[in-house]
Design a protein around this motif. Structure first.
Motif, mmCIF file in Angstrom:
data_model
loop_
_atom_site.group_PDB
_atom_site.id
_atom_site.type_symbol
_atom_site.label_atom_id
_atom_site.label_comp_id
_atom_site.label_asym_id
_atom_site.label_seq_id
_atom_site.Cartn_x
_atom_site.Cartn_y
_atom_site.Cartn_z
ATOM 1 N N GLY A 163 0.891 -1.157 -0.085
ATOM 2 C CA GLY A 163 0.029 0.096 0.088
ATOM 3 C C GLY A 163 0.750 1.145 -0.129
ATOM 4 O O GLY A 163 2.129 1.360 -0.187
ATOM 5 N N PRO A 164 0.248 2.598 0.302
ATOM 6 C CA PRO A 164 0.937 3.578 0.102
ATOM 7 C C PRO A 164 1.723 3.906 1.317
ATOM 8 O O PRO A 164 1.758 3.293 2.277
ATOM 9 C CB PRO A 164 -0.264 4.893 0.440
ATOM 10 N N VAL A 165 2.680 4.790 1.082
ATOM 11 C CA VAL A 165 3.936 5.150 1.808
ATOM 12 C C VAL A 165 4.040 6.427 2.237
ATOM 13 O O VAL A 165 4.107 7.277 1.492
ATOM 14 C CB VAL A 165 5.418 4.375 1.365
ATOM 15 N N LYS B 215 2.742 6.365 -5.173
ATOM 16 C CA LYS B 215 2.066 6.145 -3.842
ATOM 17 C C LYS B 215 2.978 6.478 -2.537
ATOM 18 O O LYS B 215 2.969 5.601 -1.537
ATOM 19 C CB LYS B 215 1.555 4.538 -3.867
ATOM 20 N N ALA B 216 3.942 7.023 -2.795
ATOM 21 C CA ALA B 216 4.979 7.443 -1.665
ATOM 22 C C ALA B 216 5.214 8.948 -1.522
ATOM 23 O O ALA B 216 5.266 9.861 -2.558
ATOM 24 C CB ALA B 216 6.365 6.827 -1.928
ATOM 25 N N THR B 217 5.047 9.324 -0.221
ATOM 26 C CA THR B 217 5.370 10.762 0.249
ATOM 27 C C THR B 217 6.357 10.815 0.912
ATOM 28 O O THR B 217 6.618 10.237 2.052
ATOM 29 C CB THR B 217 4.025 11.303 0.871
ATOM 30 N N LEU B 218 7.324 11.656 0.865
ATOM 31 C CA LEU B 218 8.365 11.934 1.670
ATOM 32 C C LEU B 218 8.325 13.433 2.171
ATOM 33 O O LEU B 218 8.485 14.227 1.630
ATOM 34 C CB LEU B 218 9.832 12.018 1.118
ATOM 35 N N HIS C 239 -3.979 4.213 6.511
ATOM 36 C CA HIS C 239 -3.899 3.137 5.686
ATOM 37 C C HIS C 239 -2.557 3.105 5.239
ATOM 38 O O HIS C 239 -2.330 2.149 4.256
ATOM 39 C CB HIS C 239 -4.745 2.906 4.645
ATOM 40 N N HIS C 240 -1.585 3.938 5.611
ATOM 41 C CA HIS C 240 -0.248 4.009 4.911
ATOM 42 C C HIS C 240 0.810 3.191 5.737
ATOM 43 O O HIS C 240 0.429 2.970 7.196
ATOM 44 C CB HIS C 240 0.305 5.290 4.895
ATOM 45 N N ALA D 280 1.725 -1.722 13.799
ATOM 46 C CA ALA D 280 2.440 -2.541 12.859
ATOM 47 C C ALA D 280 2.776 -1.960 11.587
ATOM 48 O O ALA D 280 3.549 -2.371 10.848
ATOM 49 C CB ALA D 280 1.333 -3.743 12.526
ATOM 50 N N ARG D 281 2.104 -0.750 11.349
ATOM 51 C CA ARG D 281 2.605 0.029 10.127
ATOM 52 C C ARG D 281 3.377 1.419 10.527
ATOM 53 O O ARG D 281 3.835 1.939 9.465
ATOM 54 C CB ARG D 281 1.242 0.559 9.422
ATOM 55 N N LEU D 282 3.723 1.345 11.858
ATOM 56 C CA LEU D 282 4.754 2.352 12.205
ATOM 57 C C LEU D 282 6.139 2.038 12.354
ATOM 58 O O LEU D 282 6.529 1.047 13.271
ATOM 59 C CB LEU D 282 4.259 3.020 13.648
#
Length: 431
Positions: A302-304, A329-332, A395-396, A422-424
């Motif tokens: 999924g997105p990042v 699908k990625a943001t910095l 949801h990232h 779990a997504r952190l």
């Protein structure tokens, strides 16, 4: 659970030996010593860099357990010293100072015990946050190694005077614990780094200035395709440049390993990092690692969204190339205090072009204590700003790297927006 089980076994062994040694205060002092020794050996294993432990729990978690186990062990050791002297003074009918002197001149192993205590005092004092902040990393790391001397100095005292070490079961258990701690240290803290250093023979290929006080070091070696390094990980580096070779510094890989070269990017904040800028091509490097579990293995699809502060961008930059997210699908989010501190501009442009990464620079002085935002976001709360910068972030997969206080503020905002644990993913940027 492992610590609780081990302490239970130690307590059971102590109970079986109560009838063969003095009771009362002396017995309580022996139990404190046994618990202290048990936790100390667990502490050694936690920091032995055992690969499966690192992959399972992560260095952050192991370091936290190591810290609390260490302080608990030290306090139990102090309690043992006090109770042992009081108990002996009570039985002998003497004063505490007189009994302390008697122990020192009567039992040779007591001298080793006090040397062990001194080593642990030095380690604990330099581990206090207020003291640690005043020390260079190199000095702190070297002083921290005195813990191993403390373990060695404690052993003669335990064997010669420790009545709870004399039964067959106690001997088997304690020697097994010491063997596990020693073997883990010798294999993973010493043997594996030596083997990898000799096999891969890394040398400096070139040093490139990225910004004032910031350099990238490119390294070549042999069989780098077999080096189990992943984007997002770090090594402890020692460069054979003729000065301070015993002092290692942890630097993250700032580029994805490609089997040809490795890249680290270093900010000048201390003696060890400052001298990296002076390295010459051909300088040999000694390595420990790779360490860290903020890799593609923890990416769940999924997105990042990645948030970096200052030099914390380095492992995230490598991950942006490595993670298998879809195009766009990625943001910095890249936080710096000054515009000239935004580095790797050409690489960021390639990521924007080749992988559709959205780069959001946040430049300027800090908005307020405890905030991760610059002054330009004065009308936002931390949580509102994160929601605006990364819509749908719950949801990232979220990756964060920067100074501890800044990282804590980001993680707090992410949790408030519903990002599950779990997504952190975080990388500590402090020692």
């Amino acid at each position: 659970m492992t610590a609780a089980f081990s302490l239970s076994v130690v307590t059971a062994l102590w109970l079986t030996g109560l009838g063969e040694a003095p009771g009362g205060i002396a017995a309580a002092g022996r139990l404190a010593a046994l618990w202290s020794a048990d936790l100390l050996l667990i502490q050694v294993v936690l920091m032995a860099r055992i690969p499966w432990l690192e992959r399972t729990y992560g260095q952050d978690t192991l370091a936290t357990w190591h810290r609390w186990t260490g302080f608990t062990s030290f306090h139990l050791l102090l309690l043992h010293v006090v109770l042992a002297i009081v108990g002996r003074a009570e039985r002998a009918g003497t004063g505490l100072l007189a009994q302390t002197w008697t122990l020192l001149v009567t039992y040779k192993s007591i001298v080793f015990a006090f040397l062990s205590l001194f080593a642990f005092v030095l380690v604990v004092v330099t581990s206090l946050r207020r003291v640690r902040r005043r020390l260079r990393y190199e000095s702190w790391h070297l002083l921290h190694l005195y813990a191993y001397l403390g373990v060695l100095f404690a052993l003669p005292h335990e064997i010669l005077l420790g009545s709870d070490f004399r039964s067959g079961a106690a001997k088997a258990y304690w020697w097994a614990l010491y063997a596990i701690a020693a073997t883990s240290t010798l294999i993973f803290r010493i043997g594996l780094p030596v083997w990898r250093t000799l096999r891969h023979r890394l040398t400096v290929d070139e040093v490139v200035t990225e910004a004032p006080g910031l350099v990238s070091v490119y390294l070549r070696g042999h069989h780098l395709e077999d080096l189990p390094a992943r984007a997002g990980q770090y090594f402890v580096w020692r460069f054979l440049d003729g000065s301070r070779v015993l002092h290692g510094n942890p630097f993250s890989l700032s580029g994805r390993p490609n089997g040809d070269r490795l890249r680290i990017t270093v900010k000048s904040v201390g003696d060890g990092s400052a001298r990296v800028a002076t390295l010459r091509p051909g300088t040999r490097a000694l390595i420990e690692g790779p360490y860290g579990r903020m890799t593609a293995d923890n990416y769940s699809g999924g997105p990042v969204t990645m948030l970096a502060c200052g030099i914390g961008v380095t492992p995230l930059l490598a991950l942006l190339w490595d993670l298998p997210y879809d195009y766009g699908k990625a943001t910095l989010v890249y936080r710096t205090r000054h515009p000239h501190e935004v580095v790797f501009l050409s690489e960021l442009e390639r990521l924007e072009r080749d992988r559709g990464v959205r780069v959001v620079p946040l430049v300027g002085p800090r908005l307020a204590d405890g905030s991760w935002l610059p002054m330009a976001f004065a009308e936002y709360t931390d949580t509102e700003a994160l929601r605006s910068l990364a819509p749908g972030i719950a949801h990232h997969n979220v990756y964060v790297c920067g100074p501890d206080a800044w990282t804590a503020a980001v993680l707090r905002s992410a949790r408030e927006l519903g990002v599950p644990q779990a997504r952190l993913h975080r990388e500590r940027f402090a020692w």
